[in-house]
Design an enzyme around this catalytic site. Structure first.
Site, PDB file in Angstrom:
ATOM      1  N   SER A 267       0.640  -1.344  -0.080  1.00  0.00           N
ATOM      2  CA  SER A 267       0.082  -0.141  -0.097  1.00  0.00           C
ATOM      3  C   SER A 267       0.959   1.170  -0.107  1.00  0.00           C
ATOM      4  O   SER A 267       0.375   2.400  -0.427  1.00  0.00           O
ATOM      5  CB  SER A 267      -0.633   0.113   1.399  1.00  0.00           C
TER       6      SER A 267
ATOM      7  N   LYS B 129       0.308   3.413  -2.903  1.00  0.00           N
ATOM      8  CA  LYS B 129      -0.659   4.279  -3.166  1.00  0.00           C
ATOM      9  C   LYS B 129      -0.497   5.680  -3.282  1.00  0.00           C
ATOM     10  O   LYS B 129      -1.109   6.548  -3.373  1.00  0.00           O
ATOM     11  CB  LYS B 129      -1.911   3.881  -1.937  1.00  0.00           C
TER      12      LYS B 129
ATOM     13  N   TYR C 272      -3.784  -2.754 -10.301  1.00  0.00           N
ATOM     14  CA  TYR C 272      -3.536  -2.491  -8.641  1.00  0.00           C
ATOM     15  C   TYR C 272      -2.672  -3.710  -8.014  1.00  0.00           C
ATOM     16  O   TYR C 272      -1.859  -3.255  -7.321  1.00  0.00           O
ATOM     17  CB  TYR C 272      -4.899  -2.602  -8.233  1.00  0.00           C
TER      18      TYR C 272
ATOM     19  N   TYR D 147      -4.306   3.566   8.195  1.00  0.00           N
ATOM     20  CA  TYR D 147      -5.846   3.220   8.095  1.00  0.00           C
ATOM     21  C   TYR D 147      -6.314   3.585   9.644  1.00  0.00           C
ATOM     22  O   TYR D 147      -6.405   4.676   9.938  1.00  0.00           O
ATOM     23  CB  TYR D 147      -5.631   1.617   8.023  1.00  0.00           C
TER      24      TYR D 147
ATOM     25  N   VAL E 191       1.043  -3.578   3.991  1.00  0.00           N
ATOM     26  CA  VAL E 191       1.215  -4.947   4.515  1.00  0.00           C
ATOM     27  C   VAL E 191       2.577  -5.787   4.271  1.00  0.00           C
ATOM     28  O   VAL E 191       2.605  -6.705   4.933  1.00  0.00           O
ATOM     29  CB  VAL E 191       0.028  -5.746   4.209  1.00  0.00           C
TER      30      VAL E 191
END
Ligand code: GLN
Length: 315
Positions: free
Chosen positions: A69, A72, A196, A248, A266
């Site tokens: 992530s 992103k 993705y 998050y 992760v």
């Protein structure tokens, strides 16, 4: 504005790596992507790219890991550069208060994800990039952008990780289809997910990650007087989102403990930004219960405390 680094930064970085090597409580390596389950949990790396062009690093500094992530941040920068504010029609800018792969808010909010750093939001951003390109080109564009930011053409995708996630990413399939039903995702869900999964599977070392994050530390430039990657305003906006949404449901705690914008993945990586001072790559594969690297979070907390770096401090 560039601020000189703390003179004892090399000592601080070396000390933190030694302390992390001695830690026994290292969290749990992600196994929902089978290919990540085999990563050795005893690894740790820390790299700091400073305003004066140094790269100060300790631990496993050259080992490529799956950025997941953290990618992103780069896809958001690319999408904002291409589509400007139109990106915000698809995705919001609020913390979700939910896990990274949560589906629950999406129905209440008519398929528009809370922010670009949860899975749903990042899939919507990937769809925006894909609306201009064929899948292979879009992926090439993302990889080229990251290589440009890092100044390193060796950065590559790990195809085994991408394949592994494609085989098991059922929840992301659900998110993409759900958003497609609301017209937030406009392309074919399997094509969007293909891109993705591959950008999540980009592998980088902490050195490469620290280099790639410089544009966020230096007002959109690769160095205080260097080439421009994005506008200064955009760099600030991305930093704001990293601070509020980058971890998050652990974003508030990270801001409280570390006081710097950060984005986790992760794979155990975290990119953190000390504006005007440094871009920081940190990695250790074991995660806490929220899915953020246990030791990388702890190491960044110590780094911020010992250097005095904080976006909430005057100096
Ligand atoms: N590729 C991962 C997923 O979609 C990324 C999640 C993460 O790093 N938090 O599940």
């Amino acid at each position: 504005m560039a601020i000189p680094p703390a003179p004892d930064l090399p000592r601080i970085v070396t000390e933190i790596a030694a302390e992390m090597a001695a830690e026994t409580d290292r969290g749990v390596v992600a196994d929902y992507i089978p290919q990540l389950a085999g990563v050795r949990p005893d690894q740790f790396g820390l790299a700091v790219a400073t305003a004066d062009g140094q790269l100060i690093a300790a631990g496993d500094t050259g080992v490529p890991f799956s950025i997941q992530s953290v990618s992103k941040v780069f896809t958001l920068a690319l999408a904002l550069g291409r589509h400007g504010n139109a990106v915000w029609e698809r995705v919001g800018r609020e913390p979700s208060g939910d896990p990274f792969n949560s589906i629950v808010q999406l129905e209440h909010e008519r398929g528009r994800p809370r922010n670009p750093f949860i899975n749903a939001g990042a899939i919507a951003v990937t769809d925006a990039i894909l609306s201009q390109y064929a899948p292979k080109e879009a992926l090439g564009e993302i990889l080229r952008f990251i290589r440009f930011l890092a100044g390193d053409d060796d950065i590559a995708i790990d195809p085994a990780v991408a394949r592994s996630e494609k085989q098991t990413g059922f929840r992301n399939v659900a998110l993409a289809n759900f958003m497609r039903s609301y017209g937030i995702v406009t392309g074919q869900p399997d094509k969007v997910l293909g891109v993705y999964f591959h950008h999540c599977a980009i592998a980088m070392s902490v050195r490469q990650l620290a280099m790639a994050g410089r544009f966020l530390a230096f007002d959109g430039r690769l160095a205080p007087d260097g080439r421009r990657a994005v506008s200064a305003r955009m760099a600030r906006q991305i930093n704001a989102l990293m601070l509020t949404c980058g971890h998050y449901d652990g974003s508030g705690d990270f801001a409280f403990r570390v006081g710097l914008p950060g984005k986790s993945g992760v794979g155990g990586g975290i990119l953190a930004v000390a504006p005007g001072r440094a871009s920081i790559g940190c990695w250790s594969p074991g995660l806490n219960t929220i899915g953020n690297s246990q030791l990388a979070s702890r190491a960044l907390e110590r780094l911020a405390r010992r250097t005095g770096w904080s976006v909430f401090a005057a100096r």
